[in-house]
Design an enzyme around this catalytic site. Sequence first.
Site, PDB file in Angstrom:
ATOM      1  N   CYS A 126       0.858  -1.195   0.000  1.00 57.42           N
ATOM      2  CA  CYS A 126       0.000   0.000   0.000  1.00 57.42           C
ATOM      3  C   CYS A 126       0.892   1.241   0.000  1.00 57.42           C
ATOM      4  O   CYS A 126       1.736   1.382   0.889  1.00 57.42           O
ATOM      5  CB  CYS A 126      -0.876  -0.010   1.259  1.00 57.42           C
ATOM      6  SG  CYS A 126      -1.856   1.481   1.477  1.00 57.42           S
ATOM      7  N   HIS A 127       0.770   2.073  -1.002  1.00 57.00           N
ATOM      8  CA  HIS A 127       1.578   3.302  -0.986  1.00 57.00           C
ATOM      9  C   HIS A 127       0.957   4.459  -1.749  1.00 57.00           C
ATOM     10  O   HIS A 127       1.474   5.571  -1.694  1.00 57.00           O
ATOM     11  CB  HIS A 127       2.968   3.034  -1.585  1.00 57.00           C
ATOM     12  CG  HIS A 127       2.948   2.911  -3.074  1.00 57.00           C
ATOM     13  ND1 HIS A 127       2.575   1.768  -3.713  1.00 57.00           N
ATOM     14  CD2 HIS A 127       3.225   3.809  -4.050  1.00 57.00           C
ATOM     15  CE1 HIS A 127       2.636   1.953  -5.020  1.00 57.00           C
ATOM     16  NE2 HIS A 127       3.016   3.189  -5.253  1.00 57.00           N
ATOM     17  N   ARG A 128      -0.151   4.214  -2.453  1.00 55.18           N
ATOM     18  CA  ARG A 128      -0.705   5.279  -3.291  1.00 55.18           C
ATOM     19  C   ARG A 128      -1.191   6.455  -2.451  1.00 55.18           C
ATOM     20  O   ARG A 128      -1.888   6.246  -1.447  1.00 55.18           O
ATOM     21  CB  ARG A 128      -1.890   4.746  -4.083  1.00 55.18           C
ATOM     22  CG  ARG A 128      -1.502   3.789  -5.142  1.00 55.18           C
ATOM     23  CD  ARG A 128      -0.917   4.541  -6.296  1.00 55.18           C
ATOM     24  NE  ARG A 128      -0.378   3.589  -7.251  1.00 55.18           N
ATOM     25  CZ  ARG A 128      -0.021   3.912  -8.468  1.00 55.18           C
ATOM     26  NH1 ARG A 128      -0.147   5.159  -8.886  1.00 55.18           N
ATOM     27  NH2 ARG A 128       0.470   3.012  -9.269  1.00 55.18           N
TER      28      ARG A 128
END
Length: 361
Positions: A207-209
């Site tokens: 998860c990084h957006r």
Amino acid sequence: MIKVLTIVGARPQFIKAAAVSRVIRDSFAGKIEEVLVHTGQHYDENMSQVFFDELDIPHPRYNLEISGGRHGEMTGRMLESIEKVLLDENPDWVLIYGDTNSTLAGALAAAKLHMPVAHVEAGLRSFNMRMPEEINRILADRVSNLLFCPTETAVKNLAAEGVAKGVFNVGDVMYDVSLFYRELARERSNVLRDFKLDEGGYVLATCHRAENTDDPVRLLAIVDALAAIARSMPVVFPLHPRTRKLLTEDGHLDRLGIVKLIDPVSFIDMVRLEQSAQAIVTDSGGVQKEAYFYGVPCLTTRDETEWVETVNSGWNKLVGADAGRITHAFVELRRPESHHPLYGDGRAAERIVQLLLEHRS
Ligand code: UD1
Ligand code: UDP
């Protein structure tokens, strides 16, 4: 001899550029000189150097050491520094990848100097202008002379914007990379043993957006969903520095419960983790596709995707950032029966290099 100046800065760009650099080095040594520019956008050892070492990417001639700050600030600083490099190097092609701030800065700097730009991964669209990536890719495409599309969908997206000249469906360089590393990862990676994971017995999450990390409601929904899944099956979660920082600052790391939080892993370890996962939960563009390449069902924690083929094939499901929807989709997850090549034939990089030579100005 032509000079190709490649601009990279972020993790996925190192991986994509590795495919093209390998072809230049192995098959076009006397015909193309590649000069690599690293903007510095990603800089931690495990977000940058490890990829250069593992994927045999040439040492950058320039590292601009530009990272952090607001979007305009980062992109503006890159624009100024890249312009200087371009004036010194005077390349025949400026080669850019994907949709990061490094992509946009490279495209703008080159276009303003009337230097030809070639864009790898052109034509992708999410149709969500709130994503920084969507702005970057639309503008980069607009000033590119060669647009290397990974899919027919991308070609159609460009056609809908009136862009047909210089557009080629070459296939996806990430598929090339996946073919090269799939066996090597099985041979070389010890990641399953290191983290005590069983083949097919865990879920891999990333998860990084910005649309997820910068919205506390979305981020916590994803965190809660992973914590819930971890009660029925081990979840391993290599944490992007952006996400670690936000979760740490807000004191939410504990909320992940028994999820195995680990630092970002090398590419070979990541491929190994992907290949052997029961399922993947991600908001990453690259990881969605790699899930498909390795035949692993994927849940994408976004409301739309650029990689629509993975969804249409039944291997990827858009689940947004809603804890209930994510956990429900996980329970319902099935492996579709058919699996077709959707991203080319593994020779995208060869086509790109050939087209750069054929279209030299
Ligand atoms: C960038 C791209 C995104 C891509 C992602 C791949 C933009 C707008 N976004 O997002 O499209 O999917 O890379 O991973 O270009 N940080 C570190 N160490 C690092 C790198 C980053 O600590 O090596 C931290 C810094 O606090 C930084 C933050 O992460 O401010 C965000 O990094 P940034 O490069 O701005 O964006 P990404 O989220 O990595
Ligand atoms: N990746 C990696 N180690 C990790 C997480 C991701 O090597 O810990 C690789 C992953 O296999 C894929 C690429 O990084 O090839 C995807 O990058 P990321 O998710 O950062 O960006 P995106 O593709 O969303 O732009």
